[in-house]
Write an enzyme that holds these catalytic residues in place. Structure first.
Site, PDB file in Angstrom:
ATOM      1  N   ASP A 111      23.537  36.381  41.597  1.00 57.84           N
ATOM      2  CA  ASP A 111      24.263  37.630  41.811  1.00 57.84           C
ATOM      3  C   ASP A 111      23.414  38.895  41.786  1.00 57.84           C
ATOM      4  OD1 ASP A 111      23.772  38.035  39.036  1.00 57.84           O
ATOM      5  OD2 ASP A 111      25.662  37.062  38.516  1.00 57.84           O
ATOM      6  N   HIS A 126      18.007  29.498  41.443  1.00 57.99           N
ATOM      7  CA  HIS A 126      18.880  28.947  42.476  1.00 57.99           C
ATOM      8  C   HIS A 126      18.986  29.867  43.690  1.00 57.99           C
ATOM      9  CE1 HIS A 126      20.870  26.325  39.149  1.00 57.99           C
ATOM     10  NE2 HIS A 126      19.817  25.744  39.672  1.00 57.99           N
ATOM     11  N   CYS A 137      16.763  30.527  63.175  1.00 60.92           N
ATOM     12  CA  CYS A 137      15.483  31.242  63.286  1.00 60.92           C
ATOM     13  C   CYS A 137      14.976  31.755  61.940  1.00 60.92           C
ATOM     14  CB  CYS A 137      15.603  32.405  64.270  1.00 60.92           C
ATOM     15  SG  CYS A 137      16.526  33.805  63.629  1.00 60.92           S
ATOM     16  N   THR A 195      24.636  29.890  29.481  1.00 63.01           N
ATOM     17  CA  THR A 195      24.522  28.720  30.349  1.00 63.01           C
ATOM     18  C   THR A 195      25.018  27.470  29.638  1.00 63.01           C
ATOM     19  OG1 THR A 195      23.045  27.300  31.634  1.00 63.01           O
ATOM     20  CG2 THR A 195      22.054  28.437  29.756  1.00 63.01           C
ATOM     21  N   SER A 196      25.732  26.650  30.400  1.00 62.89           N
ATOM     22  CA  SER A 196      26.247  25.401  29.833  1.00 62.89           C
ATOM     23  C   SER A 196      25.135  24.376  29.673  1.00 62.89           C
ATOM     24  CB  SER A 196      27.353  24.843  30.730  1.00 62.89           C
ATOM     25  OG  SER A 196      26.861  24.638  32.039  1.00 62.89           O
ATOM     26  N   ASN A 220      26.235  32.078  23.272  1.00 61.84           N
ATOM     27  CA  ASN A 220      27.279  31.419  24.072  1.00 61.84           C
ATOM     28  C   ASN A 220      28.529  31.316  23.200  1.00 61.84           C
ATOM     29  OD1 ASN A 220      28.795  29.359  25.590  1.00 61.84           O
ATOM     30  ND2 ASN A 220      26.858  28.926  26.615  1.00 61.84           N
ATOM     31  N   GLU A 222      30.459  28.991  23.221  1.00 61.57           N
ATOM     32  CA  GLU A 222      30.677  27.571  22.930  1.00 61.57           C
ATOM     33  C   GLU A 222      29.364  26.833  22.727  1.00 61.57           C
ATOM     34  OE1 GLU A 222      33.310  25.685  25.722  1.00 61.57           O
ATOM     35  OE2 GLU A 222      34.513  27.530  25.823  1.00 61.57           O
TER      36      GLU A 222
END
Ligand code: NAD
Ligand code: ZN
Length: 254
Positions: A111, A126, A137, A195-196, A220, A222
């Site tokens: 992003d 990524h 092209c 990040t998971s 995080n 979690e």
């Protein structure tokens, strides 16, 4: 001790660790951008509640039917990312760079919000959604300026445009992988934010850092597969709130 007291202690610990560190690297994932209005893949409100990733975000799906993938996934992402602005999580990492602590951000996000926040060395593991490239092209177009009244949008040469990001089933850009490995091996503290830690090979970077003797600190709401295994500790909470508190403490120490 209450949960909040434990959290406050961990925040103090993180500030102390940052004060002592010389070479800090951050690894970030979709969680850091949620407060900017970009949904994550996994978890509540994630895109995966609505789509099958392998079907819609796989390169084979795109090659087979680019219009369909543009329609279901890419158009929506463009709308969301075009409007998104950095939040306190991104701004906290930019502040850590200003304070001379953070050297490199390795991000799985596409992003562009770390650059927008002011971090100068961002490895886009990524790729990037800021650009579309022609499948024929190779010409690149700024995503914000791409006209999507026709789906899929096309290059001047007639070729179909695709995001300059990595689809499932595609290789990580070699340069990004090499530089990330180097940064992970060189750092003495790695912050793993939002990040998971299940998408490979990105999830390997904290393992490389750990093996090279670095401290690994997770932020995080979690637990992840790194928690209790690779990371020294997890500060449970949203990236923005936790980064704000860590930076505030750190500034008092420097
Ligand atoms: P993920 O979707 O698998 O996991 C998101 C993680 O963020 C979870 O562990 C969740 O607990 C955590 N989280 C939720 N709210 C948070 C908050 N407020 N603060 C901090 N963390 C929070 O994301 P991932 O690990 O990055 O991996 C999935 C892939 O998805 C990546 O490869 C990335 O390319 C792609 N992706 C990118 C974006 C983006 O560019 N913003 C968005 C969605 C997916
Ligand atoms: Zn072209």
């Amino acid at each position: 001790m209450t949960i909040e007291m434990k959290k406050q202690n961990l925040i103090k610990q993180a500030a102390t660790d940052l004060a002592a560190a010389d070479y800090v690297v951050a690894l970030t994932g979709a969680g850091i951008s949620i407060a900017s209005g970009i949904p994550p893949f996994r978890g509540k409100g994630g895109l995966w509640e609505r789509f099958d990733p392998m079907e819609i975000a796989h390169i084979d799906a795109f090659m087979q039917d680019p219009a369909r993938v543009w329609d279901i996934l890419v158009r929506e992402m463009k709308g969301v990312i075009d409007r998104a602005r950095p939040n306190d999580g991104h701004l906290g990492l930019a502040r850590l760079e200003q304070l001379g602590k953070l050297k490199t951000v390795i991000t799985q996000n596409i992003d562009g919000l770390h650059q927008a926040a002011g971090n100068s060395d961002v490895i886009e593991f990524h790729g990037s959604f800021a650009w579309q490239r022609c499948m024929d092209c190779g010409k690149k177009y700024e995503t914000r300026k791409v006209d999507i009244s026709q789906i899929p949008p096309r290059c001047d040469c007639g070729g179909i445009l695709r995001p300059d990001a990595v689809f499932f089933g595609e290789m990580i850009p070699t340069e990004a992988l090499l530089r990330s490995r180097q940064a992970a091996a060189a750092c003495d503290l790695m912050l793993v934010v939002g990040t998971s830690a299940v998408v490979q090979p990105a999830a390997l970077m904290p393992v490389i850092a750990k093996d090279s003797g670095a401290r690994v600190v997770e932020i995080n709401p979690e637990k992840t597969p790194l928690t209790g295994e690779i990371s020294d500790y997890l500060i449970m909470g949203g990236a923005g709130e936790v980064m704000n508190r860590i930076v505030e403490k750190l500034e008092q120490m420097l």
